[in-house]
Design a protein around this motif. Sequence first.
Motif, PDB file in Angstrom:
ATOM      1  N   ASP A 111      -8.718 -81.704  26.758  1.00  0.00           N
ATOM      2  CA  ASP A 111      -7.786 -82.421  26.838  1.00  0.00           C
ATOM      3  C   ASP A 111      -7.669 -83.747  25.921  1.00  0.00           C
ATOM      4  O   ASP A 111      -6.644 -84.231  25.225  1.00  0.00           O
ATOM      5  CB  ASP A 111      -7.341 -82.857  28.323  1.00  0.00           C
ATOM      6  CG  ASP A 111      -5.774 -83.372  28.492  1.00  0.00           C
ATOM      7  OD1 ASP A 111      -4.856 -82.875  27.688  1.00  0.00           O
ATOM      8  OD2 ASP A 111      -5.728 -84.341  29.169  1.00  0.00           O
ATOM      9  N   PHE A 112      -8.924 -84.544  26.248  1.00  0.00           N
ATOM     10  CA  PHE A 112      -9.158 -85.756  25.471  1.00  0.00           C
ATOM     11  C   PHE A 112      -9.078 -85.543  23.760  1.00  0.00           C
ATOM     12  O   PHE A 112      -8.512 -86.174  23.124  1.00  0.00           O
ATOM     13  CB  PHE A 112     -10.649 -86.404  25.924  1.00  0.00           C
ATOM     14  CG  PHE A 112     -10.671 -87.830  25.321  1.00  0.00           C
ATOM     15  CD1 PHE A 112     -10.142 -88.858  25.706  1.00  0.00           C
ATOM     16  CD2 PHE A 112     -11.489 -87.893  23.880  1.00  0.00           C
ATOM     17  CE1 PHE A 112     -10.180 -90.126  24.930  1.00  0.00           C
ATOM     18  CE2 PHE A 112     -11.704 -89.130  23.587  1.00  0.00           C
ATOM     19  CZ  PHE A 112     -11.055 -90.385  23.695  1.00  0.00           C
ATOM     20  N   ILE A 113      -9.714 -84.490  23.508  1.00  0.00           N
ATOM     21  CA  ILE A 113      -9.763 -83.987  22.183  1.00  0.00           C
ATOM     22  C   ILE A 113      -8.531 -83.716  21.565  1.00  0.00           C
ATOM     23  O   ILE A 113      -8.095 -84.099  20.288  1.00  0.00           O
ATOM     24  CB  ILE A 113     -11.049 -82.605  21.874  1.00  0.00           C
ATOM     25  CG1 ILE A 113     -12.486 -83.487  22.278  1.00  0.00           C
ATOM     26  CG2 ILE A 113     -10.951 -82.302  20.376  1.00  0.00           C
ATOM     27  CD1 ILE A 113     -13.401 -82.424  22.119  1.00  0.00           C
ATOM     28  N   SER A 114      -7.814 -82.672  22.389  1.00  0.00           N
ATOM     29  CA  SER A 114      -6.456 -82.430  21.660  1.00  0.00           C
ATOM     30  C   SER A 114      -5.361 -83.509  21.717  1.00  0.00           C
ATOM     31  O   SER A 114      -4.701 -83.461  20.643  1.00  0.00           O
ATOM     32  CB  SER A 114      -5.756 -81.330  22.755  1.00  0.00           C
ATOM     33  OG  SER A 114      -5.516 -81.803  23.977  1.00  0.00           O
ATOM     34  N   LYS A 115      -5.657 -84.454  22.715  1.00  0.00           N
ATOM     35  CA  LYS A 115      -4.764 -85.761  22.621  1.00  0.00           C
ATOM     36  C   LYS A 115      -5.199 -86.607  21.424  1.00  0.00           C
ATOM     37  O   LYS A 115      -4.343 -87.519  20.942  1.00  0.00           O
ATOM     38  CB  LYS A 115      -4.730 -86.563  23.986  1.00  0.00           C
ATOM     39  CG  LYS A 115      -4.025 -85.572  24.935  1.00  0.00           C
ATOM     40  CD  LYS A 115      -4.130 -86.583  26.262  1.00  0.00           C
ATOM     41  CE  LYS A 115      -3.282 -86.006  27.238  1.00  0.00           C
ATOM     42  NZ  LYS A 115      -3.258 -86.594  28.502  1.00  0.00           N
TER      43      LYS A 115
END
Length: 159
Positions: A3-7
């Motif tokens: 999630d952090f990477i995609s955001k």
Amino acid sequence: MCDFISKNKELFNQLDLFINSTKDEEDALMNTLLHAQSIFGYLPKDVQVYIGDKLSVSHDKINYLVNFYHYFTPELKGKYKINVCLGRACSQNGSNKILAEFENLIDIKCGETTPDMKYSLESSRCVGACRKPPIITINGKVYDNISIEDIPSILENCK
């Protein structure tokens, strides 16, 4: 982690470009950590793991480096990073009172960040600028011979 990477995909793309340009250099890990912190503003666990995977370096080694070196931070800090020197020369010239006044005026304790992410307050043993103590730094800019009376105007300039 995903999630952090995609955001933050664009930031990770910038990091990938840097990693690909320095992967074979001897000091690639330290340079990558420094560059990643300049991109993200800090080195959260997700970024540490990502760098470890990309450079084939253990996550334990990266975590050790991030926590060992004072200039790396694993937590998001405020826009204005205030550091009050508590080294010998500064302490003898009232830096403890300077720190207490900052705590009072921005309503946080040393080691904390304001809820609005405007200020982070830290202390250090010495910033190496002992010419006119007490010394503070804000985002790396050195202020010397600070008095309690100077603090409100210093904070006022942080806009």
